[in-house]
Write a protein that holds these residues in place. Structure first.
Motif, PDB file in Angstrom:
ATOM      1  N   ILE A  45       0.845  -1.198   0.000  1.00  0.00           N
ATOM      2  CA  ILE A  45       0.000   0.000   0.000  1.00  0.00           C
ATOM      3  C   ILE A  45       0.878   1.244   0.000  1.00  0.00           C
ATOM      4  CG2 ILE A  45      -1.638   1.347   1.386  1.00  0.00           C
ATOM      5  CD1 ILE A  45      -2.736  -1.468   2.340  1.00  0.00           C
ATOM      6  N   LEU A  46       1.865   1.279   0.888  1.00  0.00           N
ATOM      7  CA  LEU A  46       2.731   2.456   0.996  1.00  0.00           C
ATOM      8  C   LEU A  46       3.495   2.730  -0.297  1.00  0.00           C
ATOM      9  CD1 LEU A  46       4.070   2.040   4.639  1.00  0.00           C
ATOM     10  CD2 LEU A  46       2.472   3.779   3.794  1.00  0.00           C
ATOM     11  N   MET A  47       3.861   1.679  -1.021  1.00  0.00           N
ATOM     12  CA  MET A  47       4.586   1.881  -2.282  1.00  0.00           C
ATOM     13  C   MET A  47       3.722   2.585  -3.328  1.00  0.00           C
ATOM     14  SD  MET A  47       7.176  -1.340  -2.822  1.00  0.00           S
ATOM     15  CE  MET A  47       5.901  -2.512  -3.183  1.00  0.00           C
ATOM     16  N   LEU A  48       2.416   2.492  -3.205  1.00  0.00           N
ATOM     17  CA  LEU A  48       1.513   3.119  -4.167  1.00  0.00           C
ATOM     18  C   LEU A  48       1.026   4.502  -3.732  1.00  0.00           C
ATOM     19  CD1 LEU A  48      -0.644   0.017  -5.175  1.00  0.00           C
ATOM     20  CD2 LEU A  48       1.121   1.141  -6.546  1.00  0.00           C
ATOM     21  N   THR A  49       1.369   4.923  -2.513  1.00  0.00           N
ATOM     22  CA  THR A  49       0.914   6.227  -2.028  1.00  0.00           C
ATOM     23  C   THR A  49       1.770   7.341  -2.599  1.00  0.00           C
ATOM     24  OG1 THR A  49       2.303   6.202  -0.038  1.00  0.00           O
ATOM     25  CG2 THR A  49       0.075   5.273   0.171  1.00  0.00           C
ATOM     26  N   ASP A  50       1.213   8.535  -2.621  1.00  0.00           N
ATOM     27  CA  ASP A  50       1.980   9.722  -2.987  1.00  0.00           C
ATOM     28  C   ASP A  50       2.643  10.326  -1.763  1.00  0.00           C
ATOM     29  OD1 ASP A  50       1.264   9.593  -5.683  1.00  0.00           O
ATOM     30  OD2 ASP A  50      -0.586  10.717  -5.325  1.00  0.00           O
ATOM     31  N   ASP A  51       1.973  10.225  -0.608  1.00  0.00           N
ATOM     32  CA  ASP A  51       2.446  10.881   0.606  1.00  0.00           C
ATOM     33  C   ASP A  51       2.846   9.911   1.707  1.00  0.00           C
ATOM     34  OD1 ASP A  51       1.932  13.408  -0.525  1.00  0.00           O
ATOM     35  OD2 ASP A  51      -0.180  13.252   0.022  1.00  0.00           O
ATOM     36  N   GLY A  52       3.100   8.652   1.370  1.00  0.00           N
ATOM     37  CA  GLY A  52       3.542   7.684   2.370  1.00  0.00           C
ATOM     38  C   GLY A  52       2.523   7.460   3.462  1.00  0.00           C
ATOM     39  N   THR A  53       2.999   7.368   4.680  1.00  0.00           N
ATOM     40  CA  THR A  53       2.124   7.040   5.812  1.00  0.00           C
ATOM     41  C   THR A  53       1.061   8.104   6.055  1.00  0.00           C
ATOM     42  OG1 THR A  53       3.705   7.987   7.376  1.00  0.00           O
ATOM     43  CG2 THR A  53       3.843   5.618   6.975  1.00  0.00           C
ATOM     44  N   GLU A  54       1.350   9.351   5.700  1.00  0.00           N
ATOM     45  CA  GLU A  54       0.372  10.430   5.893  1.00  0.00           C
ATOM     46  C   GLU A  54      -0.966  10.087   5.242  1.00  0.00           C
ATOM     47  OE1 GLU A  54       0.800  13.626   7.421  1.00  0.00           O
ATOM     48  OE2 GLU A  54       2.543  12.579   8.246  1.00  0.00           O
ATOM     49  N   GLU A  55      -0.900   9.402   4.127  1.00  0.00           N
ATOM     50  CA  GLU A  55      -2.085   9.097   3.341  1.00  0.00           C
ATOM     51  C   GLU A  55      -2.947   7.996   3.959  1.00  0.00           C
ATOM     52  OE1 GLU A  55      -2.608   8.154  -1.339  1.00  0.00           O
ATOM     53  OE2 GLU A  55      -0.829   9.273  -0.750  1.00  0.00           O
TER      54      GLU A  55
END
Length: 138
Positions: A45-55
């Motif tokens: 999931i984190l690899m697909l985020t733009d903002d990392g854990t914030e998202e």
């Protein structure tokens, strides 16, 4: 394959499930309370985020308000452990496939999971309707 990560009482999760079903899309559903996300799933999931854990953090959740630790001070391993232990810290629903991610339910954004052919056909239909309206008003 589309993966849908949900929690039982989440209205947005039910909307996402219904949308996927209404559009005939195959998906795998996982209740993150009965089967907590694994460290590997969280990394995907984190690899697909733009903002990392914030998202993916649910800042409005009770679990977040009850935290006794500053998330900024945690290592990535510590954060992954916390997400596995406290699934309510994670925003829901999470809809993803190999290339795309949507966190939360958004009726416009979820369309990205439709096959390209379907999106192209819908766009063509909209353009035809707009052309008819233009002809009627001209």
């Amino acid at each position: 394959m589309i993966k849908l990560f949900v929690s039982p009482s989440c209205t947005s999760c039910r909307k996402a499930r219904a949308w996927l079903e209404d559009h005939g899309l195959d998906f795998i559903e996982k209740n993150i309370y009965h089967e907590p996300l694994t460290r590997e799933e969280i990394k995907e999931i984190l690899m697909l985020t733009d903002d990392g854990t914030e998202e993916i953090i649910s800042y409005r959740s009770q679990a977040y308000r009850d935290l006794k630790v500053d998330l900024e001070e945690l290592s990535m391993n510590g954060l992954l452990d916390l997400f596995v232990k406290e699934p309510s810290l994670i925003r829901r629903p999470i809809i993803m496939d190999e290339r795309r991610l949507q966190i939360g339910y958004n009726e416009e954004e979820i369309r990205m999971f439709l096959p390209r052919k379907v999106r192209a056909l819908e766009l063509k239909e909209i353009q035809q309707r707009l052309a008819l309206v233009d002809q009627e008003t001209a």
